[in-house]
Write an enzyme that holds these catalytic residues in place. Structure first.
Site, short mmCIF file in Angstrom:
data_model
loop_
_atom_site.label_atom_id
_atom_site.label_comp_id
_atom_site.label_asym_id
_atom_site.label_seq_id
_atom_site.Cartn_x
_atom_site.Cartn_y
_atom_site.Cartn_z
N SER A 94 0.81 -1.22 0.00
CA SER A 94 0.00 0.00 0.00
C SER A 94 0.85 1.28 0.00
CB SER A 94 -0.96 -0.01 1.18
OG SER A 94 -1.86 -1.08 1.03
N THR A 149 -5.59 -3.61 7.74
CA THR A 149 -5.41 -4.96 7.24
C THR A 149 -5.38 -5.93 8.42
OG1 THR A 149 -4.12 -6.30 5.70
CG2 THR A 149 -2.87 -4.72 7.00
N LYS A 205 -9.24 -5.82 10.92
CA LYS A 205 -10.39 -5.41 10.08
C LYS A 205 -11.74 -5.46 10.81
CE LYS A 205 -9.34 -6.05 5.30
NZ LYS A 205 -9.47 -6.88 4.10
#
Ligand code: ATR
Length: 280
Positions: free
Chosen positions: A17, A62, A66
């Site tokens: 990311s 992540t 979550k």
């Protein structure tokens, strides 16, 4: 000044990311940072207080946070609520709001590669697996009016749970993996959502594909390796394939849009990310 984003998870060392959002910031001509914040499972509450104090504009979530992040947030959007899982959080007018862009990320990636699929919503779709990713993908396909979506899973009961997400008269059969294998030639799109075949177990494949049609699109959300055993088998059988790393890019595109209001073009990032992953 500038914008400040993060990804929180445990571990986050290998997260892609920061690279993806770094590219997006450049493309959108915005000044900002995107950093990794590794948070141990039992430290989430305490570290979220720090995030609030640091005036972060938004963050991705992540594994394993979550679900655990949900009670700490002020609001949830409808999809995140249905999923019971959040992958994107934005700070807006003093409130922390949770979203889930996994499903829309998947359908955007698929539409980009195979736009023709989206003008035939009565195509027969098979989802393999019934975990969080399968839920998100089922929900997104159902919302986009696909009408025939079967789900096959090792544990049939878990697959039945997913059918509760349907919003209309979607036709759904819940199958075992063996049943799905036997009727694989019925499907136009097969989506593999489990971790079966992921590095280091690259010789594993959740079902055999010998009977798949030439016109079928076989999609695997695993991106390590880029071309899983299942995708190799699909190619050998003459079917079309769809790579998992593209979902990663498009779920990020949707998150970036929530944070900044800007939808960046993906352009060459698909190929660039493939090269990064192949170099690992
Ligand atoms: P995620 O959130 O990433 O989707 P998950 O919620 O842990 O992951 O879901 C894992 C999925 O992979 C489930 O569908 C699981 O099947 P079960 O519901 O029967 O547990 C499936 N799965 C994991 N390992 C598997 C294996 N070795 N063979 C078949 N299915 C497997």
């Amino acid at each position: 000044m500038g914008l400040h984003f993060q990804v929180i998870g445990y571990p986050v060392q290998y997260s892609l990311s920061p690279w993806i959002h770094g590219e997006f910031l450049k493309k959108a001509d915005l000044n900002g940072t995107y950093t990794k914040n590794e948070i141990e499972p039992n430290k989430l509450n305490e570290k979220f207080e720090q995030i609030k104090a640091e005036q972060i504009d938004g963050f991705n979530v992540t594994k394993p946070h979550k679900q655990a992040i949900i009670p700490l947030l002020d609001e949830l959007d409808e999809t995140a609520e249905k999923m019971g899982a959040v992958n994107t959080v934005v700070s807006k007018n003093g409130k922390w709001i949770g979203y889930n862009t996994d499903g829309i990320g998947y359908t955007r990636s698929l539409e980009n590669k195979y736009p023709e699929l989206f003008s035939h919503k009565d195509k027969n779709v098979l989802i393999l697996g019934a975990g969080g990713a399968a839920r998100a993908i089922f929900h997104a396909l159902d919302r986009q009016n696909f009408t025939n979506i079967d789900i096959a899973n090792r544990t049939k009961e878990t697959a039945k749970e997913i059918t509760k997400l349907k919003s209309k008269q979607t036709n759904i059969d819940v199958l075992t993996l063996r049943e799905a294998e036997k009727r694989i030639s019925n499907y136009d799109l097969v989506i593999q959502t489990t971790s079966v075949g992921m590095k280091p177990d690259i010789n594993q494949s959740i079902i055999e594909l010998d009977k798949v049609k030439n016109s079928t699109i076989v999609s695997d959300i695993i991106y390590q390796p880029i071309k899983t055993k299942l995708l190799q088998q699909a190619e050998e059988a003459g079917a079309k394939i769809h790579f998992g790393h593209t979902m990663l890019i498009y779920q990020a595109q949707a998150a970036f849009e929530i944070w900044t209001g800007k939808r960046v073009e993906i352009g060459e990032m698909d190929t660039q990310l493939q090269q990064i992953l192949e170099g690992r």
